[in-house]
Design an enzyme around this catalytic site. Structure first.
Site, mmCIF file in Angstrom:
data_model
loop_
_atom_site.group_PDB
_atom_site.id
_atom_site.type_symbol
_atom_site.label_atom_id
_atom_site.label_comp_id
_atom_site.label_asym_id
_atom_site.label_seq_id
_atom_site.Cartn_x
_atom_site.Cartn_y
_atom_site.Cartn_z
ATOM 1 N N GLY A 1 0.830 -1.194 0.000
ATOM 2 C CA GLY A 1 0.000 0.000 0.000
ATOM 3 C C GLY A 1 0.863 1.241 0.000
ATOM 4 N N GLY A 24 -3.415 -7.408 0.305
ATOM 5 C CA GLY A 24 -3.149 -6.070 -0.213
ATOM 6 C C GLY A 24 -3.406 -5.018 0.832
ATOM 7 N N SER A 25 -2.588 -3.979 0.828
ATOM 8 C CA SER A 25 -2.724 -2.886 1.785
ATOM 9 C C SER A 25 -2.893 -1.580 1.023
ATOM 10 C CB SER A 25 -1.474 -2.821 2.681
ATOM 11 O OG SER A 25 -1.573 -1.785 3.626
ATOM 12 N N GLY A 26 -3.731 -0.678 1.541
ATOM 13 C CA GLY A 26 -3.932 0.603 0.877
ATOM 14 C C GLY A 26 -4.450 0.412 -0.537
ATOM 15 N N GLY A 57 -3.144 -1.276 -2.761
ATOM 16 C CA GLY A 57 -3.029 -2.694 -3.062
ATOM 17 C C GLY A 57 -4.225 -3.483 -2.576
#
Length: 410
Positions: free
Chosen positions: A55, A96-98, A100
């Protein structure tokens, strides 16, 4: 010789750390004397395929990952001869982060007739179109620099995330997903997980709320039954690079990944956010960015070392070092991303920094696509399921989803 000895010592030190803390199930008697050897893998056992997307706060963060996946998807279609093949068909778990996290949701949410809601190519085009709409065609505008997805959620029925995901929830994802945020109420990271949602409505959240939480500066949300409340700030605060969390989830989730006992049983592609070539210490935002980039690099180096000699075959990291979002049109941004993918890839080693690979990033993605296809072909020939994804008996449905499920056991 001193270099080799030091490197061996570093690996021995990390093997102890990983066996006790990071990946408690991924140990062997060969690397950790006195610790029992893990059960042997069956001859037909395959590898669990993991996708991890960092992210970041820049618009190019999401676009770089989407472009990388679109390239990989094109290779998968070419290799299999299946024009409808999607990223979700070839991965068993996605984290996934942010930005992502939003990409993961788009690629793994259930769409029409049980197929993925978006292909990677379609997701990339949506991001480009939305960026053009919000910034007047220029990526460098102030509204876009705050992050491609921030501000796209809200209470209005016409907001983008609501339009994309409708009322679908974590249970409506085709494969296991992990999307983190930081919960201010508990002062700890909170990871939205399909596996948890499958167990209880108290951990099932609307996908549009999950996306808002992993990108937000601050947002309140509740589970579908209202019992669990999360006071979220963006995933980058807690787990900007969710790769280690994804690996640990696989090794401990024996219901869905019964044969994964160590990193040799996992193949991972980790897509990093862009990283500026030079930083200044002026301003809190720059210092925060340095801290986040440092944390993501540490995870990359730790995971790389955990794979040891397998890091060239089972672990791939794509990182756009020295790339900033800058300004320009969608066309010029895509040209810049293509240029990044044509550059040689960078590999990490714990305590040793980074080294230049012989392959370009595009070549690395192409090679990994080939490995994904080989794994798929092996599973069709094997009678032993590598993955047993929990099937939703009555998945939550909306205009964006259907009640049918075409997920299969591998």
């Amino acid at each position: 010789m001193a270099f080799v000895a030091d490197d061996k010592l570093s690996n021995e030190i990390f093997s102890i750390l990983e066996s006790k803390f990071l990946f408690p199930l991924s140990f062997s008697a060969a690397t950790s004397p006195g610790i029992p050897e893990a059960p042997p893998r069956g001859a037909a056992a395959g590898r669990v395929r993991v996708l991890s997307i960092d992210g970041g706060g820049n618009p190019s963060d999401g676009l770089l990952a989407a472009a990388s996946l679109a390239r990989m998807e094109s290779s998968l279609r070419s290799r299999t001869g299946d024009a409808s093949a999607c990223i979700a068909d070839f991965f068993d778990l996605a984290a996934g982060s942010g930005a992502g996290g939003v990409l993961v949701a788009m690629l793994f949410a259930r769409g029409h007739e049980g197929r993925p809601l978006f292909s990677a190519a379609d997701a990339l085009q949506l991001l480009l179109a939305e960026s053009r709409r919000r910034s007047g065609g220029v990526f460098g505008s102030a509204s876009t620099r705050r992050g491609l997805f921030r501000g796209l959620f809200g209470s209005l029925p016409g907001d983008l995330l609501r339009q994309i995901f409708g009322d679908s929830s974590l249970r409506d994802t085709l494969k296991p997903v992990l999307i983190p945020c930081y919960d201010l109420a508990t002062g700890a990271p909170f990871v939205f997980s399909r596996a948890d949602a499958a167990e209880s409505d108290a951990y099932d959240f609307l996908i549009r709320d999950v996306c808002a939480a992993t990108c937000a500066e601050a947002v309140e949300l509740r589970s579908v039954d209202g019992r669990t409340r999360v006071s979220a700030v963006g995933g980058g605060v807690a787990l900007a690079n969710p790769t280690a969390a994804a690996i640990t989830h696989v090794l401990h989730n024996k219901q869905e990944f019964p044969l994964a006992v160590g990193v040799e049983d996992i193949m991972v592609v980790s897509l990093g956010a862009s990283s500026a070539a030079n930083f200044s210490l002026k301003g809190k935002s720059q210092i925060r960015r340095i801290a986040v980039d440092g944390a993501t690099d540490t995870v990359d180096q730790s995971v790389s070392t955990a794979f040891g000699g397998l890091r060239t075959s089972n672990y791939v990291r794509i990182q756009a070092n020295g790339f900033t979002s800058g300004g320009g049109t969608p066309k010029t941004m895509m040209e810049a991303i293509d240029e990044i993918l044509s550059q040689r890839n960078v590999e990490s080693s714990l305590f040793r920094g980074k080294k230049i690979s012989e392959q370009t990033k595009a070549e690395t993605l192409e090679w990994f696509a080939g490995e994904l296809v080989k794994e798929e072909e092996q599973r069709w020939k094997s009678s032993t399921p590598t993955v047993m994804v929990k099937q939703m008996v009555t998945p939550r449905t909306s205009s964006a989803t259907t009640a049918s499920s075409t997920s299969r056991w591998h």
